[in-house]
Scaffold this motif. Structure first.
Motif, mmCIF file in Angstrom:
data_model
loop_
_atom_site.group_PDB
_atom_site.id
_atom_site.type_symbol
_atom_site.label_atom_id
_atom_site.label_comp_id
_atom_site.label_asym_id
_atom_site.label_seq_id
_atom_site.Cartn_x
_atom_site.Cartn_y
_atom_site.Cartn_z
ATOM 1 N N ASP A 65 -29.111 14.753 6.066
ATOM 2 C CA ASP A 65 -29.778 15.148 4.825
ATOM 3 C C ASP A 65 -31.280 15.153 5.096
ATOM 4 O O ASP A 65 -31.835 14.150 5.564
ATOM 5 N N ILE A 66 -31.931 16.284 4.802
ATOM 6 C CA ILE A 66 -33.362 16.447 5.055
ATOM 7 C C ILE A 66 -34.051 16.875 3.769
ATOM 8 O O ILE A 66 -33.581 17.780 3.069
ATOM 9 N N ASP A 67 -35.151 16.213 3.459
ATOM 10 C CA ASP A 67 -36.004 16.581 2.329
ATOM 11 C C ASP A 67 -37.396 16.762 2.906
ATOM 12 O O ASP A 67 -37.982 15.811 3.428
ATOM 13 N N ASP A 68 -37.930 17.978 2.824
ATOM 14 C CA ASP A 68 -39.110 18.289 3.623
ATOM 15 C C ASP A 68 -40.117 19.130 2.842
ATOM 16 O O ASP A 68 -39.740 19.958 2.009
ATOM 17 N N ALA A 69 -41.390 18.883 3.124
ATOM 18 C CA ALA A 69 -42.488 19.654 2.537
ATOM 19 C C ALA A 69 -43.691 19.538 3.460
ATOM 20 O O ALA A 69 -43.846 18.549 4.181
ATOM 21 N N PRO A 70 -44.578 20.541 3.463
ATOM 22 C CA PRO A 70 -45.714 20.503 4.374
ATOM 23 C C PRO A 70 -46.836 19.594 3.905
ATOM 24 O O PRO A 70 -47.060 19.428 2.704
ATOM 25 N N ARG A 71 -47.570 19.046 4.872
ATOM 26 C CA ARG A 71 -48.765 18.265 4.568
ATOM 27 C C ARG A 71 -49.913 19.165 4.142
ATOM 28 O O ARG A 71 -50.599 18.882 3.165
ATOM 29 N N GLU B 32 -58.663 14.052 2.558
ATOM 30 C CA GLU B 32 -57.473 14.854 2.842
ATOM 31 C C GLU B 32 -57.490 16.151 2.033
ATOM 32 O O GLU B 32 -57.138 17.225 2.538
ATOM 33 N N ASP B 33 -57.928 16.077 0.781
ATOM 34 C CA ASP B 33 -57.958 17.260 -0.072
ATOM 35 C C ASP B 33 -59.000 18.274 0.382
ATOM 36 O O ASP B 33 -58.929 19.446 0.011
ATOM 37 N N ASP B 34 -59.988 17.826 1.151
ATOM 38 C CA ASP B 34 -61.015 18.738 1.658
ATOM 39 C C ASP B 34 -60.529 19.550 2.862
ATOM 40 O O ASP B 34 -61.204 20.500 3.270
ATOM 41 N N ILE B 35 -59.404 19.167 3.439
ATOM 42 C CA ILE B 35 -58.853 19.853 4.610
ATOM 43 C C ILE B 35 -57.855 20.903 4.139
ATOM 44 O O ILE B 35 -56.815 20.573 3.569
ATOM 45 N N LEU B 36 -58.194 22.171 4.345
ATOM 46 C CA LEU B 36 -57.260 23.234 3.975
ATOM 47 C C LEU B 36 -56.075 23.248 4.919
ATOM 48 O O LEU B 36 -54.940 23.493 4.497
ATOM 49 N N GLY B 37 -56.327 22.979 6.205
ATOM 50 C CA GLY B 37 -55.215 22.969 7.144
ATOM 51 C C GLY B 37 -55.661 22.902 8.583
ATOM 52 O O GLY B 37 -56.795 22.523 8.895
#
Length: 502
Positions: free
Chosen positions: A120-126, A422-427
């Motif tokens: 079972d996997i529950d996943d979302a990007p950082r 963290e919120d200042d980092i778009l990616g």
């Protein structure tokens, strides 16, 4: 042993003793697009043709059901595998696509045939922005090569393809407003190789293929430096090469009006403030905006050593406002942060080192201070064109190279630029510059397996914050992807840092 999942999902709960057996009798039900992706992936990996079911499979039949249910954050998914059923649910179509890619990584050959372990996997990007960049200016790469590379990146959950479309060596996109760019400035490349360019239809085809793989195309015309090729087509907008104190990088010296085939940088500049230059910039960015459905236009701004500081600040400020007025979000390399009057919300792309030097971090913070965010591309970690080993035949070493797979993995995005949250980092974006790269095999040889490390930095939880978000786990997980990458036609080098599954 960890399951062979890269990037590492947010939550993985194995079901010991449970496995789903893949055969031609397995049905695929649900979303037609995701079912088609899954069918092709399974066929490539196993040779099996799964059966599409128009509705719901019979209760006692083995089935894989794929659907968008709108539950969870953007691009997230849930995957559940038991002995007779597999369910993939995406918050949106992108999340469902990523769930299918995860399932593809789980397919394993056993003595009983093809199986998928119970889990079972529950996943979302950082991070929302997870990019790869391909330089098509130093060496041109055609549509087939670009689309093959974006497919490889999408399978690792990257969602942005940044195309570096112009540089000193060539201009690579035909524009009706400025036709001389490809008529006169596209036929050269590093080392004297053949150049090339994309027509508008070629560019649209790349965008369409990217969209089918849930990737956004970010085009870049690099200015005001890296513009020697512009002078071949429109000499009135190009300043003479500034070669005093310039490092030729072992190549020929640039000559105004002649194609440049070397690798040295920093000598070229547009004529800042000239009406002809402003008209040129307006023309190329207006047409680029018309051709590009995505939200971003990248205007470069790096290594403009041939441009006086005051002129540079004026140019990048004006250019960022032009892009904003076109309804797009401007992106620039971090040097542009030195300009006090950038358009609010301009995104800065940091390409300094993991441990910043020469004020690169200060210039990156300046974007945040003006309402923008930062994309992290630390050169000594995620520049895929760095040599992986000292004796590698391809690549460069200037960014504290060679860059091993362990070093490519062992950095933390939240710790590179102090003073931003963290919120200042778009990616995160992994660039691949192509001074030494001529074809898809060369791309594979440099990008893999280090592209997987960049994927994990962009998608997964912070380093050390979750079980298995470690180098030891990563090298085991990425080694188990060898059979999948082989069947996908990826010519990856067998890094000695990894114990590869045969």
């Amino acid at each position: 042993m960890s399951l062979p999942l890269v990037p590492l999902p947010a939550s993985v709960t194995p079901a010991k003793g449970v496995a789903f057996t893949l055969t031609d009798a397995v049905f695929i039900t649900g979303d037609a697009d995701a079912a088609g992706v899954l069918h092709r992936l399974v066929l490539t990996r196993t040779g099996l043709h799964l059966t599409a079911a128009p509705g719901t499979a019979e209760p006692d039949s083995a089935a894989i059901d794929v659907a968008v249910d709108g539950d969870g954050p953007p691009e997230s998914y849930r995957l559940s595998v038991d002995h007779r059923r597999i369910s993939i649910r995406g918050a949106d179509s992108a999340g469902l696509f990523y769930g299918v890619q995860t399932l593809g990584q789980l397919i394993t050959r056993s003595s009983d045939g093809w199986v998928i372990p119970g889990v079972d996997i529950d996943d979302a990007p950082r991070f929302a922005y997870r990019g790869v960049m391909l330089d098509v200016a130093r060496h041109f790469h055609d549509v087939a090569t670009v689309t093959a590379y974006l497919e490889r990146a999408a399978s690792l959950k990257f969602n942005v393809l940044h195309l570096h479309l112009s540089d000193d060596q060539g201009w690579r996109l035909a524009l009706t407003r400025r036709p001389e760019l490809t008529a006169r400035a596209a036929a050269s490349a590093v080392g004297g190789g053949a150049g090339g360019f994309f027509t508008a239809d070629d560019y649209r085809a790349i965008i369409a293929h990217a969209a089918a793989n849930h990737m956004t195309v970010v085009p870049e015309f690099d200015m005001p430096g890296h513009t020697h090729a512009v002078g071949l087509a429109y000499p009135e907008v190009a300043a003479p090469p500034a070669v005093d104190g310039w490092d030729a990088a072992g190549g020929p010296a640039p000559v105004a009006g002649e194609a440049y085939t070397g690798m040295g940088v920093g000598f070229s500049s547009l004529r800042i403030g000239a009406p002809e230059t402003d008209a040129f910039v307006d023309d190329v960015l207006t047409e680029l905006a018309e051709l590009t459905p995505g939200p971003y236009l990248h205007f470069g701004g790096d290594e403009a050593h041939g441009t006086p500081a005051e002129d540079f600040a004026a140019f990048v400020a004006r250019t960022s406002r032009v892009i904003a007025d076109l309804g797009k979000t401007p992106i620039a390399w971090h040097e542009a942060g030195a300009a006090a009057d950038l358009a609010p919300g301009t995104i800065g792309q940091y390409w300094g080192l993991v441990s910043p030097t020469d004020g690169a971090d200060e210039r990156a913070r300046a974007f945040v201070a003006r309402g923008g965010r930062v994309i992290l591309s630390p050169a000594d970690a995620v520049y895929l064109d760095m040599k992986p080993t000292a004796d590698a035949p391809l690549g460069l070493t200037w960014a504290n190279g060679p860059t091993s797979l362990e070093r490519a993995y062992s950095w933390e995005p939240g710790e590179v630029v102090s003073g931003i949250s963290e919120d200042d980092i778009l990616g995160v974006e992994a660039p691949l510059w192509t001074e030494t790269v001529r074809d898809l095999d060369d791309i594979d040889a440099l990008a893999f397996p280090r592209i997987a490390a960049a994927a994990e930095a962009a998608w997964s939880a912070a380093t050390g914050s979750a079980d298995n978000r470690t180098w030891e786990s990563f090298r085991e997980r990425v080694g188990a992807l060898g059979p999948l990458w082989t069947t996908l036609g990826i010519r990856f080098p067998a890094s000695p840092e990894v114990a590869w599954t045969v």
